[in-house]
Enzyme design. Sequence first.
Site: not given
Ligand SMILES: *Cc1c(COP(=O)(O)O)cnc(C)c1O
Length: 396
Positions: A183, A211, A242
């Site tokens: 990220s 991501h 996301k």
């Molecule tokens: C955002 C994210 C999560 C968490 O996802 P949620 O569904 O918001 O709990 C887990 N792993 C990665 C790599 C993320 O970027």
Amino acid sequence: MYGKMKDFLAQELKSIEEAGLYKRERTITSPQQAEITVKDKGKILNFCANNYLGLSDNPRLIETAKKAMDDRGFGMSSVRFICGKQDIHEELEKAISDYFKTEDTILYAACFDANGGVFEPLMGLEDAIISDSLNHASIIDGVRLNRAKRYRYANADMKELEECLQKAQEQRFRIIVTDGVFSMDGNVAPMDKICDLAEKYDALVMVDECHSAGVVGKTGHGVSELFNTYGRVDIYTGTLGKAFGGGIGGFTTGRKEIIDLLRQRSRPYLFSNSIPPAIVGASIEMFKMLKESNELHDKLVRNVEYFRTKMMDAGFDIKPTQSAICAVMLYDAKLSQNFASRMQDEGIFVTGFYYPVVPKDQARIRVQLSARHEIEHLDKAIAAFIKVGKELKVLK
Ligand SMILES: *Cc1c(COP(=O)(O)O)cnc(C)c1O
């Protein structure tokens, strides 16, 4: 009785504040979209949401969510093994398996739960978990809940991964765990090489697609589309929070027996509520939309390309990216904060990141592109970057 602890916490909060690490939240009073309204600030262009495919305010999804709520109610008020699931939960699990070309899928309230609940049922004291050093916090926590031997390799460093795998030959089972897209830099894990090493050293492969799904690969289907590693990755975890609409919900998808066992033993699944019908219904529709047309993903790719090219032409130092995350390198922590704050004055919402979130002297502004952005949004952001860049002497 709270008295002593209250003083202690106040001190703790003060020290966070003094270190400049106190996190403040803006209050948004509009839907999530390219241009949002922030309380007391007005309209601002948003370049820091994970709204990659621009679906957060999609009319078709909102309509379907309403319909699902009419048909199946507001909440589930239950965990699945006690009270069952709805037909649409199964339908969504099938849609996810279909999207990732996997055998089966299990839903969670969030990907944080998917990652928190994946290791404990599968790996024990005699096994090894080999984890990329930049993996997400939820993977780190999931690994902590487990008694397997832990190995860590530097970000995407295949030499270190190989050394870990050699050391881990003593253990019964080995699993390599990586984020698909990291990220902070937006770089993609080299899945082809990871799978090669996994085969050479008899290890399973797990990738967190939060991501990367909806973003990387020719039609956005994630790392296995990008690297053609279908059939070689054993476990994918991902989020509905996301690119896939941005509501809430997570999942683990992969080999049948693994998913079966998670349904029996994964604690965040067994002891937590099912996701509500509105989200489930809209998510099924979302996967349908992605099947019908690749328009949103194509637009996202065009936007990333446009933004990166113009920013590099302007003289900015941009990390190579294969995703919708674009790191504008400034290197200096204070500069990154000033820069982000000036950008907000210019009507552009971006965030500056610095140590300890990124390595020392690697401060940057992270820009996240979306299919919801139009060219005029991008042009406005680029113009603001150039204006502030000159003002703060980042550009000549
Ligand atoms: C955002 C994210 C999560 C968490 O996802 P949620 O569904 O918001 O709990 C887990 N792993 C990665 C790599 C993320 O970027």
